[in-house]
Design a protein around this motif. Structure first.
Motif, mmCIF file in Angstrom:
data_model
loop_
_atom_site.group_PDB
_atom_site.id
_atom_site.type_symbol
_atom_site.label_atom_id
_atom_site.label_comp_id
_atom_site.label_asym_id
_atom_site.label_seq_id
_atom_site.Cartn_x
_atom_site.Cartn_y
_atom_site.Cartn_z
ATOM 1 N N SER A 116 1.857 5.899 0.936
ATOM 2 C CA SER A 116 3.224 6.158 0.475
ATOM 3 C C SER A 116 3.697 7.521 0.984
ATOM 4 C CB SER A 116 3.271 6.138 -1.054
ATOM 5 O OG SER A 116 2.549 7.246 -1.570
ATOM 6 N N ARG A 129 -8.715 1.041 0.021
ATOM 7 C CA ARG A 129 -7.293 1.108 0.405
ATOM 8 C C ARG A 129 -7.120 0.474 1.773
ATOM 9 N NH1 ARG A 129 -2.367 4.015 0.020
ATOM 10 N NH2 ARG A 129 -2.759 3.964 -2.209
ATOM 11 N N ASN A 130 -6.377 -0.611 1.806
ATOM 12 C CA ASN A 130 -6.112 -1.350 3.034
ATOM 13 C C ASN A 130 -4.987 -0.647 3.796
ATOM 14 O OD1 ASN A 130 -5.023 -3.132 4.918
ATOM 15 N ND2 ASN A 130 -5.448 -4.929 3.681
ATOM 16 N N LYS A 186 -9.937 -5.097 8.560
ATOM 17 C CA LYS A 186 -8.778 -4.266 8.218
ATOM 18 C C LYS A 186 -9.203 -2.803 8.116
ATOM 19 C CE LYS A 186 -6.141 -7.913 6.853
ATOM 20 N NZ LYS A 186 -4.771 -8.208 6.966
ATOM 21 N N THR A 237 -9.499 0.556 6.546
ATOM 22 C CA THR A 237 -9.580 0.839 5.115
ATOM 23 C C THR A 237 -10.078 2.261 4.917
ATOM 24 O OG1 THR A 237 -10.145 -1.489 4.799
ATOM 25 C CG2 THR A 237 -10.589 -0.050 2.965
ATOM 26 N N THR A 256 -4.230 -1.091 6.930
ATOM 27 C CA THR A 256 -3.574 -2.012 7.850
ATOM 28 C C THR A 256 -2.340 -2.641 7.214
ATOM 29 O OG1 THR A 256 -5.681 -2.499 8.930
ATOM 30 C CG2 THR A 256 -3.904 -4.079 9.271
ATOM 31 N N ASP A 257 -2.480 -3.137 6.000
ATOM 32 C CA ASP A 257 -1.377 -3.847 5.345
ATOM 33 C C ASP A 257 -0.572 -2.974 4.390
ATOM 34 O OD1 ASP A 257 -2.160 -6.170 6.659
ATOM 35 O OD2 ASP A 257 -3.434 -6.825 5.007
ATOM 36 N N VAL A 258 -1.224 -2.021 3.740
ATOM 37 C CA VAL A 258 -0.563 -1.230 2.696
ATOM 38 C C VAL A 258 -0.112 0.130 3.216
ATOM 39 C CG1 VAL A 258 -0.851 -0.186 0.415
ATOM 40 C CG2 VAL A 258 -1.887 -2.407 0.900
#
Length: 84
Positions: free
Chosen positions: A40, A32-33, A25, A27, A35-37
């Protein structure tokens, strides 16, 4: 909270450039991922504000006269420099 920040930084590591974690992923930072997160809206704004501040500092160093230009031309210079 400072203790938690310190522990997480120690446990996860701290990387200032994107990397692939152990499962592939994308990061950054302290685990801090991306790819998925992702990030903001406020984090995106903060990054942009930091980039603009960095560009202004660079312009101050390299083209100190840029601050004497009107605001529209200053924005154009920042925009052009941003896109380099």
């Amino acid at each position: 909270m400072p203790k938690l920040l310190s522990e997480l930084s120690r446990d996860e590591g701290r990387r200032l450039k994107p990397y692939r974690d152990t499962v592939g992923k994308l990061t950054i930072g302290v685990g801090r991922n991306l790819t998925d997160v992702g990030i903001s809206e406020s984090e995106c704004d903060m990054l942009l504000e930091n980039d603009i501040a960095r560009i202004r500092a660079w312009l101050d160093l390299k083209l100190p006269w840029w601050r004497d230009m009107d605001k529209v031309r200053q924005r154009v210079l920042i925009n052009m420099t941003f896109n380099l």
